[in-house]
Motif scaffolding. Structure first.
Motif, mmCIF file in Angstrom:
data_model
loop_
_atom_site.group_PDB
_atom_site.id
_atom_site.type_symbol
_atom_site.label_atom_id
_atom_site.label_comp_id
_atom_site.label_asym_id
_atom_site.label_seq_id
_atom_site.Cartn_x
_atom_site.Cartn_y
_atom_site.Cartn_z
ATOM 1 N N ASN A 60 0.829 -1.207 0.000
ATOM 2 C CA ASN A 60 0.000 0.000 0.000
ATOM 3 C C ASN A 60 0.866 1.261 0.000
ATOM 4 O O ASN A 60 0.462 2.314 0.477
ATOM 5 C CB ASN A 60 -0.980 0.007 1.179
ATOM 6 N N THR A 61 2.102 1.109 -0.519
ATOM 7 C CA THR A 61 2.988 2.266 -0.712
ATOM 8 C C THR A 61 3.540 2.232 -2.127
ATOM 9 O O THR A 61 3.403 1.237 -2.846
ATOM 10 C CB THR A 61 4.193 2.239 0.263
ATOM 11 N N GLY A 62 4.223 3.335 -2.495
ATOM 12 C CA GLY A 62 4.957 3.337 -3.751
ATOM 13 C C GLY A 62 6.202 2.456 -3.647
ATOM 14 O O GLY A 62 6.423 1.781 -2.636
ATOM 15 N N PHE A 63 7.037 2.504 -4.688
ATOM 16 C CA PHE A 63 8.164 1.581 -4.777
ATOM 17 C C PHE A 63 9.487 2.331 -4.762
ATOM 18 O O PHE A 63 9.588 3.469 -5.226
ATOM 19 C CB PHE A 63 8.060 0.744 -6.057
ATOM 20 N N GLY A 64 10.538 1.650 -4.265
ATOM 21 C CA GLY A 64 11.868 2.234 -4.257
ATOM 22 C C GLY A 64 11.894 3.515 -3.449
ATOM 23 O O GLY A 64 11.488 3.551 -2.279
ATOM 24 N N TYR A 65 12.330 4.615 -4.081
ATOM 25 C CA TYR A 65 12.421 5.904 -3.402
ATOM 26 C C TYR A 65 11.045 6.424 -2.991
ATOM 27 O O TYR A 65 10.919 7.251 -2.082
ATOM 28 C CB TYR A 65 13.118 6.905 -4.324
ATOM 29 N N LEU A 66 9.991 5.892 -3.632
ATOM 30 C CA LEU A 66 8.621 6.337 -3.335
ATOM 31 C C LEU A 66 7.973 5.486 -2.243
ATOM 32 O O LEU A 66 6.752 5.419 -2.136
ATOM 33 C CB LEU A 66 7.780 6.280 -4.622
ATOM 34 N N GLN A 67 8.806 4.865 -1.415
ATOM 35 C CA GLN A 67 8.304 3.943 -0.394
ATOM 36 C C GLN A 67 7.396 4.598 0.633
ATOM 37 O O GLN A 67 6.571 3.921 1.264
ATOM 38 C CB GLN A 67 9.504 3.313 0.332
ATOM 39 N N ASN A 68 7.547 5.897 0.843
ATOM 40 C CA ASN A 68 6.767 6.572 1.885
ATOM 41 C C ASN A 68 5.460 7.173 1.375
ATOM 42 O O ASN A 68 4.730 7.797 2.138
ATOM 43 C CB ASN A 68 7.615 7.668 2.538
ATOM 44 N N VAL A 69 5.197 6.981 0.085
ATOM 45 C CA VAL A 69 3.946 7.487 -0.498
ATOM 46 C C VAL A 69 2.846 6.456 -0.277
ATOM 47 O O VAL A 69 2.890 5.350 -0.827
ATOM 48 C CB VAL A 69 4.112 7.778 -2.001
ATOM 49 N N LYS A 70 1.850 6.793 0.544
ATOM 50 C CA LYS A 70 0.760 5.865 0.816
ATOM 51 C C LYS A 70 -0.219 5.866 -0.353
ATOM 52 O O LYS A 70 -0.563 6.902 -0.907
ATOM 53 C CB LYS A 70 0.030 6.252 2.102
ATOM 54 N N ILE A 71 -0.668 4.664 -0.720
ATOM 55 C CA ILE A 71 -1.603 4.494 -1.836
ATOM 56 C C ILE A 71 -2.975 4.167 -1.260
ATOM 57 O O ILE A 71 -3.121 3.290 -0.397
ATOM 58 C CB ILE A 71 -1.142 3.370 -2.787
ATOM 59 N N ASP A 72 -3.994 4.862 -1.733
ATOM 60 C CA ASP A 72 -5.358 4.634 -1.270
ATOM 61 C C ASP A 72 -5.808 3.217 -1.619
ATOM 62 O O ASP A 72 -5.439 2.664 -2.653
ATOM 63 C CB ASP A 72 -6.297 5.653 -1.919
ATOM 64 N N LYS A 73 -6.632 2.644 -0.740
ATOM 65 C CA LYS A 73 -7.101 1.266 -0.957
ATOM 66 C C LYS A 73 -7.800 1.085 -2.290
ATOM 67 O O LYS A 73 -7.745 0.013 -2.895
ATOM 68 C CB LYS A 73 -8.039 0.849 0.182
ATOM 69 N N THR A 74 -8.445 2.113 -2.757
ATOM 70 C CA THR A 74 -9.167 2.009 -4.041
ATOM 71 C C THR A 74 -8.225 1.965 -5.234
ATOM 72 O O THR A 74 -8.650 1.675 -6.346
ATOM 73 C CB THR A 74 -10.132 3.202 -4.208
ATOM 74 N N GLN A 75 -6.943 2.254 -5.003
ATOM 75 C CA GLN A 75 -5.975 2.307 -6.105
ATOM 76 C C GLN A 75 -4.945 1.183 -6.072
ATOM 77 O O GLN A 75 -4.018 1.170 -6.880
ATOM 78 C CB GLN A 75 -5.235 3.657 -6.067
ATOM 79 N N LEU A 76 -5.123 0.212 -5.162
ATOM 80 C CA LEU A 76 -4.104 -0.822 -4.996
ATOM 81 C C LEU A 76 -3.967 -1.710 -6.231
ATOM 82 O O LEU A 76 -2.874 -2.136 -6.589
ATOM 83 C CB LEU A 76 -4.399 -1.672 -3.754
ATOM 84 N N GLN A 77 -5.088 -2.016 -6.892
ATOM 85 C CA GLN A 77 -5.009 -2.828 -8.109
ATOM 86 C C GLN A 77 -4.296 -2.073 -9.220
ATOM 87 O O GLN A 77 -3.454 -2.634 -9.927
ATOM 88 C CB GLN A 77 -6.417 -3.249 -8.559
ATOM 89 N N GLN A 78 -4.642 -0.793 -9.370
ATOM 90 C CA GLN A 78 -4.007 0.025 -10.400
ATOM 91 C C GLN A 78 -2.511 0.169 -10.133
ATOM 92 O O GLN A 78 -1.691 0.173 -11.055
ATOM 93 C CB GLN A 78 -4.657 1.412 -10.457
ATOM 94 N N LEU A 79 -2.132 0.248 -8.843
ATOM 95 C CA LEU A 79 -0.731 0.344 -8.468
ATOM 96 C C LEU A 79 0.072 -0.832 -9.024
ATOM 97 O O LEU A 79 1.162 -0.653 -9.574
ATOM 98 C CB LEU A 79 -0.611 0.383 -6.939
ATOM 99 N N GLN A 80 -0.485 -2.042 -8.900
ATOM 100 C CA GLN A 80 0.246 -3.235 -9.349
ATOM 101 C C GLN A 80 0.344 -3.292 -10.872
ATOM 102 O O GLN A 80 1.371 -3.654 -11.439
ATOM 103 C CB GLN A 80 -0.437 -4.501 -8.801
ATOM 104 N N SER A 81 -0.705 -2.940 -11.548
ATOM 105 C CA SER A 81 -0.683 -2.903 -13.007
ATOM 106 C C SER A 81 0.291 -1.847 -13.512
ATOM 107 O O SER A 81 1.056 -2.080 -14.461
ATOM 108 C CB SER A 81 -2.093 -2.626 -13.539
ATOM 109 N N ASN A 82 0.269 -0.681 -12.867
ATOM 110 C CA ASN A 82 1.204 0.391 -13.235
ATOM 111 C C ASN A 82 2.654 -0.073 -13.065
ATOM 112 O O ASN A 82 3.532 0.239 -13.879
ATOM 113 C CB ASN A 82 0.973 1.629 -12.367
ATOM 114 N N LEU A 83 2.894 -0.796 -11.966
ATOM 115 C CA LEU A 83 4.242 -1.261 -11.661
ATOM 116 C C LEU A 83 4.796 -2.117 -12.809
ATOM 117 O O LEU A 83 5.915 -1.897 -13.286
ATOM 118 C CB LEU A 83 4.220 -2.079 -10.363
#
Length: 502
Positions: A60-83
């Protein structure tokens, strides 16, 4: 296609099983235990995210340097696809299909332990793709060998969401076309899944296992070809005496001396009286040189067997302990060091082989200069040695270690990387080159052996020479040797050496 399955779960996978997978075109399947572990882990993760507001890296966070960016629960699926889409940045040559097969199998294997948080449908789709002969197009360049093989594994994962390209039935096509054929629906990735798919060492591991498969065959050939050269150069058997090796008892050295003695057993050439007291190192020290590479092979194999039976994504999930732990199992340092080591060791097999080729054409030991009648009018085997020397030199350049390099990435969050992916691909180039050098020695040694007639070598050697002569005739006068060298490479690749070993 074989209907035998390679079962994948927490049970250790061994080298023979990996060989069988490719040799017998096996299918793959997770076991019931693996199915249970995967679903149990996914259920735990879903409950954890529903009831806990804590930050979990990459879930539920971003990746690498963006580790401290919290991702909203509604966007968790999109986060993985984006990755997966953003990390599919591979370039260079396409990874050979056999290595892609190993990558997919090893990814399934790693996920089967139930510490990665993927949904069972994702693993099932990977199995469906493998068993239907649908293999992602993956590129050799893009991984630093530390945050997992990010770019290659992203290309491996793209077809899961209906994107990217695949090979199927000998044709390259968009994944979407294959989805229509099999009436598949793209996987809707859940939290953590993209990270589980692209974190891991499966690119390095697959290349390493493939390199080891080829190296094992070439090490068998190296002894056989060296034994043919040994007789062709009319060498003394003294350096193979077991007493010598008993007082410096490295396993590879002892085994090599015994193996070459066995291959030469019964040779009339080997038992005839010799004029020389000693032979050049490239003959006299075969057990020491070949043996050291065999010992290196054994060490590298042990590391890779450990790796392919490991979980290498991040973070790792332990449902029974109620733990989600972020670490660095994706770091390829153990593999990078071993791939560099294997490249160096295999390069030495080519190095000493080329030296034996050089000695055979040098006009010594009652052999004609360049192994041809009317030398001068005919150049004979002069230039195959040039080719071998050029390839050996290339290998020496390729043996500069990749693992000593590191370039910081992700805004210095990932500040030490293994470069194991580069070690993997150049190790393959080294191993492939050694095959060519050995084939040139074989071509040269068989030619030289003809000048020992009517004396015969051992039954084992004569059987190989007879089979070789069915493909390549004696060279009585100059002809296009490129064609002979290509046939010699094919012979080394296809002839079953195990029929001629103890």
């Amino acid at each position: 296609m074989s209907y035998n399955y390679l079962p994948l779960d927490k049970s250790p996978l061994n080298f023979q099983q990996v060989k069988n997978l490719l040799a017998f075109d096996q299918l793959v399947s997770i076991t019931f235990d693996a199915h249970h572990r995967i679903t149990e882990c996914r259920e735990y993760l879903d409950k954890k995210l529903d009831n806990d507001e804590a930050l979990f890296y990459g879930i539920n966070t971003g990746f690498g340097y963006l580790q401290n960016v919290k991702i909203d629960k509604t966007q968790l699926q999109q986060l993985q696809s984006n990755l997966i889409q953003s990390h599919a940045c591979g370039l260079g040559e396409e990874v050979p299909i056999d290595i892609v097969k190993l990558m997919v199998m090893l990814k399934i294997k790693s996920l089967s332990y139930g510490h990665s948080g993927v949904q069972i449908d994702t693993v099932k789709r990977l199995m469906e793709m493998y068993n239907a002969g649908v293999f992602p197009v993956i590129y050799t360049q893009g991984s630093l060998g530390a945050s997992g093989d990010l770019a290659p594994l992203s290309h491996l994962s793209l077809p899961l969401i209906g994107l990217g390209e695949v090979w199927h039935e000998g044709k390259k096509m968009p994944a979407a076309e294959v989805y229509k054929k099999f009436d598949w629906q793209p996987i809707q990735l859940q939290s953590k899944e993209g990270l589980a798919l692209i974190n891991g060492t499966q690119f390095m591991s697959a290349y390493g296992m493939h390199n080891l498969l080829i190296a094992e065959r070439l090490l068998q050939w190296a002894d056989i070809i060296a034994a043919i050269s040994f007789d062709a150069f009319d060498c003394t058997m003294e350096p193979l005496h077991p007493k010598i090796h008993s007082i410096r008892s490295h396993k590879g050295q002892v085994d090599t001396a015994a193996n070459i003695s066995s291959i030469l057993n019964g040779s009339a050439i080997a038992t005839q009286k010799k004029q020389q007291v000693q032979d050049p190192y490239s003959f006299r020290c075969i057990p020491q040189v070949h043996g050291a590479t065999k010992d290196t092979f054994d060490h590298v194999l042990s590391v890779f067997i450990k790796e392919i039976n490991s979980v290498t994504d991040n973070p790792n999930i332990f449902p029974d302990e109620d733990l989600i732990v972020s670490g660095g199992n994706f770091h390829g340092q153990p593999l990078a060091l071993c791939l560099d080591f294997l490249a160096i060791a295999m390069s030495e097999i080519g190095n000493i082989s080329e030296r034996r080729t050089y000695q055979l054409i040098s006009g010594q030991r009652n052999l004609p200069l360049f192994l041809v009648k009317d030398a001068g009018l005919n150049s004979g085997f002069m230039i195959p040695q040039y080719t071998a020397a050029g390839i050996v030199s290339e290998n020496k350049q390729l043996c500069t270690p990749a693992s000593v390099d590191s370039i910081s990435s992700s805004n210095n969050q990932e500040d030490h990387v293994s470069m194991g992916a580069n070690a993997a691909t150049k190790c393959k180039r080294v191993v492939d080159n050694v095959e060519k050098v050995l084939a040139i020695e074989l071509l040269t040694a068989v030619q030289a052996l003809e000048f020992r007639r009517p004396l015969k070598s051992s039954d084992k050697i004569e059987a190989i020479v007879s089979a070789f002569r069915k493909e390549i005739s004696f060279n009585a006068a100059d002809r296009i040797l490129h064609e002979d060298m290509v046939k010699a490479i094919d012979f080394v690749r296809s002839y079953n050496t195990e029929l001629h070993e103890e």
